[in-house]
Design a protein around this motif. Structure first.
Motif, PDB file in Angstrom:
ATOM      1  N   TYR A   1       0.773  -1.094   0.062  1.00 47.10           N
ATOM      2  CA  TYR A   1      -0.006   0.041  -0.104  1.00 47.10           C
ATOM      3  C   TYR A   1       0.726   1.355  -0.158  1.00 47.10           C
ATOM      4  CZ  TYR A   1       0.654  -1.513   4.786  1.00 47.10           C
ATOM      5  OH  TYR A   1       1.508  -1.830   5.888  1.00 47.10           O
ATOM      6  N   ASP A   2       2.102   1.152  -0.256  1.00 45.11           N
ATOM      7  CA  ASP A   2       3.191   2.387  -0.506  1.00 45.11           C
ATOM      8  C   ASP A   2       3.081   2.928  -2.060  1.00 45.11           C
ATOM      9  OD1 ASP A   2       4.670   0.544  -1.181  1.00 45.11           O
ATOM     10  OD2 ASP A   2       6.409   0.890   0.039  1.00 45.11           O
ATOM     11  N   VAL A   3       3.777   3.730  -2.277  1.00 46.37           N
ATOM     12  CA  VAL A   3       3.754   4.542  -3.482  1.00 46.37           C
ATOM     13  C   VAL A   3       4.596   3.371  -4.340  1.00 46.37           C
ATOM     14  CG1 VAL A   3       4.964   6.167  -4.973  1.00 46.37           C
ATOM     15  CG2 VAL A   3       4.161   6.630  -2.768  1.00 46.37           C
ATOM     16  N   ASP A   4       5.614   2.464  -4.036  1.00 45.14           N
ATOM     17  CA  ASP A   4       6.133   1.482  -4.783  1.00 45.14           C
ATOM     18  C   ASP A   4       5.083   0.611  -5.506  1.00 45.14           C
ATOM     19  OD1 ASP A   4       8.091   0.436  -6.418  1.00 45.14           O
ATOM     20  OD2 ASP A   4       9.477  -0.265  -4.661  1.00 45.14           O
TER      21      ASP A   4
ATOM     22  N   SER B   1       7.862   5.569  -8.849  1.00 46.15           N
ATOM     23  CA  SER B   1       8.384   4.647  -7.758  1.00 46.15           C
ATOM     24  C   SER B   1       9.737   4.782  -7.377  1.00 46.15           C
ATOM     25  CB  SER B   1       7.953   3.384  -8.227  1.00 46.15           C
ATOM     26  OG  SER B   1       9.247   2.899  -9.255  1.00 46.15           O
ATOM     27  N   ILE B   2      10.703   5.052  -8.189  1.00 46.00           N
ATOM     28  CA  ILE B   2      12.150   5.314  -7.977  1.00 46.00           C
ATOM     29  C   ILE B   2      12.298   6.219  -6.955  1.00 46.00           C
ATOM     30  CG2 ILE B   2      14.296   5.929  -9.014  1.00 46.00           C
ATOM     31  CD1 ILE B   2      13.353   4.389 -11.697  1.00 46.00           C
ATOM     32  N   ALA B   3      11.767   7.533  -7.330  1.00 49.25           N
ATOM     33  CA  ALA B   3      12.072   8.830  -6.311  1.00 49.25           C
ATOM     34  C   ALA B   3      11.414   8.545  -4.709  1.00 49.25           C
ATOM     35  CB  ALA B   3      11.329  10.060  -6.976  1.00 49.25           C
TER      36      ALA B   3
ATOM     37  N   ARG C   1       0.776  12.143  -1.597  1.00 46.86           N
ATOM     38  CA  ARG C   1      -0.478  12.101  -1.836  1.00 46.86           C
ATOM     39  C   ARG C   1      -0.886  10.635  -2.478  1.00 46.86           C
ATOM     40  NH1 ARG C   1       1.130  17.442  -2.087  1.00 46.86           N
ATOM     41  NH2 ARG C   1      -0.457  18.758  -1.680  1.00 46.86           N
ATOM     42  N   ILE C   2       0.113  10.014  -2.994  1.00 47.75           N
ATOM     43  CA  ILE C   2      -0.396   8.618  -3.389  1.00 47.75           C
ATOM     44  C   ILE C   2      -0.451   7.831  -2.205  1.00 47.75           C
ATOM     45  CG2 ILE C   2       0.374   6.594  -4.636  1.00 47.75           C
ATOM     46  CD1 ILE C   2       1.504   8.518  -6.781  1.00 47.75           C
ATOM     47  N   ASN C   3       0.465   7.820  -1.246  1.00 46.02           N
ATOM     48  CA  ASN C   3       0.735   7.445  -0.002  1.00 46.02           C
ATOM     49  C   ASN C   3      -0.471   7.483   0.890  1.00 46.02           C
ATOM     50  OD1 ASN C   3       2.673   5.329   0.470  1.00 46.02           O
ATOM     51  ND2 ASN C   3       4.371   6.999   0.740  1.00 46.02           N
ATOM     52  N   ALA C   4      -1.102   8.663   0.854  1.00 49.75           N
ATOM     53  CA  ALA C   4      -2.068   9.178   1.862  1.00 49.75           C
ATOM     54  C   ALA C   4      -3.169   8.282   1.654  1.00 49.75           C
ATOM     55  CB  ALA C   4      -2.246  10.506   1.645  1.00 49.75           C
ATOM     56  N   SER C   5      -3.599   7.726   0.730  1.00 48.83           N
ATOM     57  CA  SER C   5      -4.849   7.027   0.964  1.00 48.83           C
ATOM     58  C   SER C   5      -4.805   5.632   1.906  1.00 48.83           C
ATOM     59  CB  SER C   5      -5.404   6.907  -0.572  1.00 48.83           C
ATOM     60  OG  SER C   5      -4.544   5.768  -1.061  1.00 48.83           O
ATOM     61  N   GLY C   6      -3.493   5.089   1.447  1.00 50.27           N
ATOM     62  CA  GLY C   6      -3.188   3.731   2.220  1.00 50.27           C
ATOM     63  C   GLY C   6      -2.841   4.003   3.618  1.00 50.27           C
ATOM     64  N   ARG C   7      -2.372   5.301   4.030  1.00 48.14           N
ATOM     65  CA  ARG C   7      -2.209   5.629   5.580  1.00 48.14           C
ATOM     66  C   ARG C   7      -3.447   5.894   6.099  1.00 48.14           C
ATOM     67  NH1 ARG C   7       3.252   5.890   5.846  1.00 48.14           N
ATOM     68  NH2 ARG C   7       4.363   6.788   4.411  1.00 48.14           N
TER      69      ARG C   7
END
Length: 584
Positions: free
Chosen positions: A89-92, A231-233, A288-294
């Motif tokens: 559920y993280d960005v990667d 994902s790399i960043a 922001r991509i991470n936020a939904s999973g958090r």
């Protein structure tokens, strides 16, 4: 915290190499020297560095099990089997799931995706996901950015007739899961030349191999490189080798024709008119991509990244932006509490590792809190909190040169689960083992770390006079991008500057300094910002000369464009710990 400035000039042989490369590529001598410092040693490597090419990507079939993975994927598509694409559920993980689904939806309709719930299922392969796959008739499970240590779950899936293809980049154990294919560049003995791919990068290699095997036009896959760059960043993998090539072309896509979903995030982040770089991904797009999973469900970010409807992307981006605002409030509150704990340690000078625990902290932000503490105190940091099922979850972050994953291995006998990278890892532990874990970790850090290891260091690329910051220099520095771990932004030192006008405080908490700097009675004058250095205002306001450590940036503000020096540290007489800035 004052930094230790290190300057290591090139050896005579390296200087000669830099001179030759400067002539060959028509580079300024300063730029050629900085490139040599980044490991470029011949003309061929210089060409790859300055003008990356997708032709330089390695043959994906060099990765062990790649032929098996492609054969199994071909079989599933040919037999119209149902394929479940699964990621963390993280960005990667989210970008990896999006990439594989976005590509395969052009080939088959028998696909779906699954992102585990952070709080109900935890990280890695969940039993709930396998049981869902079985109940819905999925027979192929593609796991992305996870699975390398999921031996029991893969065995359970196999007993239900579900095959696994694992695409992971985390450090594996000696015993691998019984998957059809374990794709991981870090497998012991792997002949794959580049070991530091992101999880999404491994997914990209699977699709690259599938495309080669089926004679598919690679332009379809190359058009999705914006996801790989994100994902790399966000995962902070080294910007070297294949990662640098993938990020280079991914940033081009992100800046010129991003996917509809990423365009929505770019706009809601206030980046719509800016030339995006790695830093923008790390601080604006990734969170922001991470936020939904958090805060809620990582599936919402995948839904956004997969949409082809601009209006839908706009609405979903605003929704995810609201999650990010909630995450910030939680993050700031817990960071403050964690800081108060650390500041209460009476033996902080002697502590080599920070371990803090509060059962009430929000599980979704402990990784961010660990990063903030590690950066502030320059120590490996582990932040722990309770889970809903009575266990303890932890996020670990490290400092340059210290492998936090290896530290967790010291306690593997008492950990329920752990995994990650040298600089970032996660763990799960039973409460009864917490004291022993803290003891193990503290003793290991005490044995292996010194005070010098815990002094923040910055490697200066070059001593520079302000007059040398020419348009040509700035243009050629841009050719060294993208910048990040392994290819850091050039760092310069200029001595004896003054603040031309009175410095002023800026920022919401007035914690930053804005300056106009030059050499005494000389031109040019440059705008400069010193973040989190407001305490130096009284010293600088006295008009004394000082030395600056900085990067050269471009700014866009209210329709104006110019050069700004981002000051990393200041040495000034009267500051505690003042000493000569250059140590050879």
């Amino acid at each position: 915290m004052e930094l230790d400035w290190k300057y290591n000039p090139l050896e005579a042989e390296e200087k000669e190499l830099a001179r030759n490369l400067a002539v060959q590529a028509k580079l300024l001598p300063q730029v050629a020297e900085m490139i040599v410092k980044r490991g470029v040693r011949d003309g061929e490597a210089l060409t790859r560095y300055l003008t990356p090419s997708l032709k330089d990507l390695h043959d994906p079939f060099l990765m062990p099990d790649m032929d098996k993975a492609v054969a199994r994927l071909n079989k599933a598509i040919g037999n119209k089997e149902k394929i479940l694409i699964y990621g963390d559920y993280d960005v990667d993980g989210i970008t990896a799931v999006t990439l594989v689904h976005m590509y395969l939806r052009y080939i088959t309709t028998s696909i779906d995706y699954y992102i585990p719930d952070r709080y109900e299922e935890g990280s890695g392969i969940s039993k709930q996901a396998i049981e869902y796959a079985h109940s819905e008739g999925f027979t192929l499970f593609i796991a992305l950015d996870c699975g390398t240590k999921a031996n029991d779950m893969v065995a359970y899936a196999k007993s239900l007739g579900i095959d696994f293809i694992i695409c992971d980049h985390h450090v594996p154990d000696s015993d691998l899961p019984e998957a059809v294919a374990n794709l991981n560049p870090k497998l012991p003995g792997s002949p794959y030349p580049f070991k530091e791919l992101s999880g999404c990068g491994v997914g990209y290699k699977l699709l690259q191999a599938f495309g080669h095997n089926n004679g598919t036009d690679q332009r379809l896959l190359e058009g999705m490189l914006d996801l790989v760059a994100v994902s790399i960043a966000a995962d902070l993998v080294p910007l070297e080798g294949e990662n640098r090539t993938l990020a280079y072309f991914g940033l081009k896509k992100l800046n010129h024709r991003p996917s509809v979903g990423l365009k929505g995030i770019i706009n809601v982040s206030g980046l719509g008119s800016k030339q995006l770089d790695i830093t923008d991904i790390i601080f604006k797009i990734g969170p922001r991509i991470n936020a939904s999973g958090r805060v809620q469900s990582g599936r919402e970010s995948v839904d956004l990244l997969l949409t082809r409807d601009a209006q839908e992307a706009k609405e979903m981006s605003h929704h995810i932006d609201e999650y990010n605002n909630q995450r910030r409030l939680i993050d700031h509150s817990i960071t403050q509490e964690a800081n108060e704990i650390v500041e209460s340690f009476t033996d902080m000078q002697d502590r080599k590792i920070i371990i803090v625990y509060d059962p009430s902290w929000h599980n979704g932000v402990i990784g961010i809190v660990a990063s903030r503490l590690s950066e502030k105190y320059n120590r490996p940091t582990i932040v722990l909190t309770d889970t809903q099922d009575g266990m303890i979850n932890g996020s670990a972050r490290s400092v340059m040169g210290y492998d936090i994953h290896r530290l967790l291995e010291e306690s593997k006998d008492i950990l329920e689960n752990f995994g990650g990278h040298p600089y970032a890892a996660g763990l799960t532990i039973r409460k009864k083992h917490l004291h022993q874990f803290i003891k193990n970790s503290t003793e290991m850090a005490d044995r292996e770390l010194t005070v010098e290891d815990l002094t923040p260091k910055h490697e200066i690329d070059m001593q520079l006079e302000l007059q040398e910051i020419s348009p040509t220099l700035r243009r050629q520095i841009k050719r060294m991008a993208p910048f990040g771990p392994g290819n850091e932004k050039p760092l310069f030192c200029t001595t004896g500057v003054v603040s031309v006008t009175p410095p002023r405080l800026m920022g919401y908490k007035k914690s930053h300094l804005r300056l106009m700097v030059s050499k005494p009675n000389e031109m040019p004058i440059y705008q400069a910002v010193a973040y989190n250095q407001a305490e130096l205002l009284p010293l600088i306001a006295k008009g004394k000369p000082f030395d600056i450590l900085y990067t050269i940036e471009e700014f866009y503000r209210q329709g104006k464009h110019g050069i700004q020096l981002n000051i990393q540290d200041i040495h000034i007489d009267g500051r505690d710990g003042y000493e000569a800035p250059i140590k050879e």
